[in-house]
Design a protein around this motif. Structure first.
Motif, short mmCIF file in Angstrom:
data_model
loop_
_atom_site.label_atom_id
_atom_site.label_comp_id
_atom_site.label_asym_id
_atom_site.label_seq_id
_atom_site.Cartn_x
_atom_site.Cartn_y
_atom_site.Cartn_z
N GLN A 159 0.83 -1.20 0.00
CA GLN A 159 0.00 0.00 0.00
C GLN A 159 0.87 1.25 0.00
O GLN A 159 0.55 2.24 -0.69
CB GLN A 159 -0.92 0.00 1.22
CG GLN A 159 -2.00 1.06 1.19
CD GLN A 159 -2.95 0.94 0.01
OE1 GLN A 159 -3.34 1.93 -0.59
NE2 GLN A 159 -3.30 -0.29 -0.34
N GLU A 160 1.97 1.25 0.74
CA GLU A 160 2.87 2.40 0.76
C GLU A 160 3.49 2.63 -0.61
O GLU A 160 3.67 3.77 -1.05
CB GLU A 160 3.96 2.20 1.80
CG GLU A 160 3.48 2.31 3.24
CD GLU A 160 4.57 1.95 4.24
OE1 GLU A 160 4.52 2.46 5.37
OE2 GLU A 160 5.47 1.16 3.87
N GLN A 174 0.87 4.15 -2.90
CA GLN A 174 0.55 5.52 -2.52
C GLN A 174 1.57 6.52 -3.06
O GLN A 174 1.31 7.73 -3.06
CB GLN A 174 0.48 5.64 -0.99
CG GLN A 174 -0.72 4.95 -0.35
CD GLN A 174 -2.02 5.68 -0.58
OE1 GLN A 174 -2.04 6.90 -0.72
NE2 GLN A 174 -3.11 4.94 -0.62
N PHE A 234 0.68 9.32 -5.64
CA PHE A 234 0.02 10.56 -5.26
C PHE A 234 1.00 11.68 -4.97
O PHE A 234 0.58 12.79 -4.63
CB PHE A 234 -0.87 10.34 -4.03
CG PHE A 234 -2.08 9.50 -4.30
CD1 PHE A 234 -3.06 9.93 -5.17
CD2 PHE A 234 -2.23 8.26 -3.70
CE1 PHE A 234 -4.17 9.17 -5.43
CE2 PHE A 234 -3.34 7.48 -3.95
CZ PHE A 234 -4.31 7.93 -4.82
N LYS A 273 -5.60 13.54 -3.97
CA LYS A 273 -5.37 13.16 -2.57
C LYS A 273 -5.59 14.35 -1.64
O LYS A 273 -6.20 14.20 -0.56
CB LYS A 273 -3.94 12.63 -2.41
CG LYS A 273 -3.64 12.06 -1.02
CD LYS A 273 -2.27 11.44 -0.97
CE LYS A 273 -1.98 10.85 0.41
NZ LYS A 273 -2.86 9.71 0.71
N GLU A 280 -9.92 9.42 2.91
CA GLU A 280 -8.65 8.79 2.56
C GLU A 280 -8.84 7.97 1.29
O GLU A 280 -9.97 7.68 0.87
CB GLU A 280 -8.17 7.87 3.69
CG GLU A 280 -9.05 6.66 3.91
CD GLU A 280 -8.39 5.64 4.83
OE1 GLU A 280 -8.95 4.54 4.94
OE2 GLU A 280 -7.33 5.92 5.40
N GLU A 303 -7.45 4.45 -0.77
CA GLU A 303 -6.71 3.19 -0.79
C GLU A 303 -6.63 2.71 -2.24
O GLU A 303 -7.54 2.97 -3.04
CB GLU A 303 -7.40 2.13 0.07
CG GLU A 303 -7.45 2.47 1.54
CD GLU A 303 -8.22 1.42 2.33
OE1 GLU A 303 -7.59 0.62 3.04
OE2 GLU A 303 -9.46 1.41 2.23
#
Length: 699
Positions: free
Chosen positions: A489-490, A493, A496, A520, A529, A531
């Motif tokens: 997930q990091e 991300q 963004f 974002k 948020e 995901e």
């Protein structure tokens, strides 16, 4: 009468009618091509025209009238709702919107037609000729030298003579408009002699008219005989599809009519061959039978009654209800301090009514997320044509309600994500064939409620996001240190970050390294948020999680060092005692019935000394993540009217707003999603550092 207010209402209603017309044209499942849909389209144009006439907006009236005329022929079955007509009506609808914007800016031209509306009117006129669903330009358009004349095909109705009309009077009227060329008498097949009625009119006329007259002038020549007669009028330079349409209307076989046109020089042999091969859009079968579920999709649209309320009045009502909630809480505290049973019972009844008023007031601000979703079918349709991709857009959960104040701020982020999915996410038809996928790519918009939040998903079945490429780009730009380990997930991300893009080429739609950072930031301003879930070769899902409302919430009051804090009640799972050994351990985790959960101590977060008394852990969740929040005391449920923080506190992490308690004191509202992420990130960092330390010891 206050005309400024009436004009504002006209503009608002006209925009809603434009939205309704566009939705009906783009949603064949809910609006099949039947009489009910055609009546809806016609009423829409007619209402805009009538309202515009009230204010003297002549340009709007003239343009809406042309649309109304075409839609009237559609309703009467003279036209088929083919792809060309849908595209034209959508373009006309866009032009109506531009004219409404000019009205709002007091810049509407007094001329009946704007220059950029003239080509649209010309295309509308073609659909008024004989129902030919065709375009004005293109390879099927005739050459100016080939057809310098009007082509007229006339078949009079049987009772013409008995009604006292003479076909020659039509020719005399036409001769005043220009020169008649190649007048030919046409005899249809006659009935058997025993069935022959001598007073019936059996004749028809074929002729060419050399004239610069308008279509209305030519049609006026047949004003008294048009009812019941078959009149085919083709203007100079008419497209080939119009010839094909008229030939089919005149008889079962188009060959005799093609021969007549070739004899008069209206068509060349090559053009006649193209007319024979020209595709013709038949009337959709759904006009005869509705698609399953289509009627249900429109059921109840006219059953509800609505009243238009100014947005400012609604905001003032919500503010008053918020103050009422605070005052009610204060009254409850006073009643409890006096220990008066009757007063407590009365206050309890009042509190119940206040809660009901609060819920009803908040529902007034809730609107279906379809107000956002309805903008995307048109956009995806246009973009798919621009990119040459076949794209199927599916919308689910459009009736999910969201706070009205969030609608406009949610539109731009969704627009960026949908364009990204269409442009970069979905492969071309050739690439999908090579990958063993259907040529038509799928994009799905979905919305649903989950634990006091609104979840909006944008999903595609495209190529997915390559994590290796994302990491390589981050290292290349110096956004990530060498050797740093990131979770899935990091890693995802990272896209963004400002200016981050893995697109190979720029396009007019996306791929310029801009947009996703704005997405974002806008979602975070809504206390939400994002995901990302992606599988290479299978597709990507962007999941936006937003608060259900930004005004009033059910909360749970806790205290830390004599300071009051409020948690959203719908994000709480349970409260447990804090194990004594948990705070002494370096690992910030607690065991809750066999599940190890990370936790965050608010005392540590706010840099306060350790508590001298037992502490409690509030187990909270947001989406699929759970964590614990350590507090000093549990005080009970409250109704919290959320007040935004000032600009100086906008960057404060872990706090989403403030509220006023019943005792008049302020309290901060905790941002549970941020606290959960903080606890999870800290625990992952501790585990990673521990693993690296063990690895270095082994070496």
């Amino acid at each position: 009468m206050d005309w400024s207010k009436a004009r504002a209402i006209f503009l608002e209603e006209s925009r809603e009618l434009c939205d309704a017309l566009e939705g009906a044209l783009l949603d064949p499942a809910a609006f099949p091509a039947d009489a009910e849909t055609f009546n809806l389209l016609l009423r829409t144009a007619h209402t805009i025209k009538g309202s515009a006439g009230t204010f003297g907006f002549d340009a709007l009236v003239a343009f809406a009238h042309a649309m109304e005329s075409v839609l009237e022929r559609l309703r009467r079955g003279k036209l088929a709702l083919g792809e060309d007509l849908v595209s034209l009506l959508l373009s006309c609808n866009d032009h109506l919107r531009r004219m409404l914007e000019a009205v709002e800016a007091s810049a509407l031209d007094a001329e009946p037609v704007w220059p950029d509306g003239a080509p649209l009117l010309q295309r509308l006129q073609l659909f008024l000729l004989d129902g030919a669903a065709c375009a004005v330009a293109g390879e099927d358009a005739l050459d100016a030298a080939a057809t310098p004349l009007w082509q007229l095909s006339l078949r009079f109705y049987p009772d013409l003579f008995r009604d006292g009309f003479d076909p020659l009077s039509c020719l005399r009227f036409l001769s005043q408009l220009g020169a008649l060329r190649e007048v030919e008498l046409v005899w249809p097949p006659l009935p058997a002699f025993a069935e022959l009625e001598p007073t019936d009119c059996f004749i028809g006329l074929e002729l060419s008219l050399e004239s610069k007259a308008s279509l209305e002038q030519v049609r006026d020549a047949f004003e008294f005989v048009a009812e019941g007669s078959l009149l085919g009028i083709l203007p100079p330079h008419a497209p080939l599809a119009a010839f094909r349409s008229l030939a089919e209307r005149l008889g079962d076989s188009i060959e005799p009519q093609l021969s007549r046109w070739m004899t008069r020089g209206a068509l060349t042999a090559a053009e006649a061959e193209r007319v024979r091969e020209a595709p013709w859009l038949a009337r959709p079968e759904s006009e005869a039978r509705g698609e399953p579920g289509a009627a249900a999709g429109r059921a109840g649209r006219g059953d509800s009654h609505y009243i238009r309320v100014e947005a400012g009045k609604l905001d003032r009502l919500i503010n008053r209800v918020g103050e009422l909630v605070i005052a009610s809480a204060g009254t409850k505290l006073i009643a409890q301090s006096r220990c008066d049973a009757e007063l407590l019972e009365s206050v309890a009844i009042i509190n119940t009514l206040v809660e009901s008023i609060r819920d009803d007031a908040l529902t007034l601000r809730m609107v279906p997320v379809d107000e956002v979703f309805c903008r995307f079918p048109r956009m995806v349709r246009e973009v798919s044509r621009q990119l040459g991709k076949s794209i199927q857009l599916t919308i689910q959960g459009a009736d999910t309600e969201i706070d009205k104040s969030m609608v406009e701020r949610l539109t731009d982020p969704l627009m960026h994500l949908v364009r990204n999915a269409v442009d970069h996410g979905l492969e071309t038809a050739a690439e999908r064939r090579e990958a063993g996928k259907p040529e038509t790519g799928k994009v799905t918009l979905n919305a649903f409620h989950d634990a006091g939040s609104v979840v909006v998903e944008i999903q595609d079945d495209g190529r997915g996001i390559d994590r290796g490429k994302v990491l390589a780009k981050a290292l290349e730009r110096g956004l990530l240190s060498e050797g740093r380990q990131l979770s899935e997930q990091e890693t995802l991300q990272l896209i963004f970050l400002p200016g981050f893009s893995t697109a190979h080429a720029l396009s007019d739609l996306s791929g310029r390294g801009m947009g996703l950072d704005v997405v974002k930031r806008n979602i975070e301003l809504l206390r939400g948020e994002i995901e990302i879930f992606s599988l290479p070769g299978q597709g990507t899902t962007f999941r936006l999680r937003l608060p259900l409302t930004l005004a009033i919430i059910d909360g749970f009051r806790v205290e830390v060092n004599d300071s009051s804090l409020v948690m959203p009640l719908d994000m709480m799972i349970e409260c447990v005692d804090m194990p004594e050994e948990a705070m002494r351990q370096n690992a910030r985790q607690i065991n809750v019935r066999g599940d190890w959960l990370p936790f965050v101590s608010l005392r540590e977060l706010f840099n306060l000394p350790p508590a001298a008394q037992p502490e409690y852990v509030v187990i909270v969740h947001y989406g699929e993540n759970r964590a614990g929040v350590v507090v000093d005391r549990l005080m009970g449920e409250v109704q919290a009217v959320i007040k935004p923080l000032g600009e100086i506190f906008r960057s404060l992490r872990g706090i989403s707003g403030s509220t006023i308690l019943g005792n008049g004191k302020p309290a901060l509202v905790l941002d549970i999603p941020q606290l959960i992420h903080h606890a999870c990130r800290r625990e992952r960092r501790r585990i990673r550092q521990s693993s690296e330390a063990q690895a270095s010891d082994v070496i």
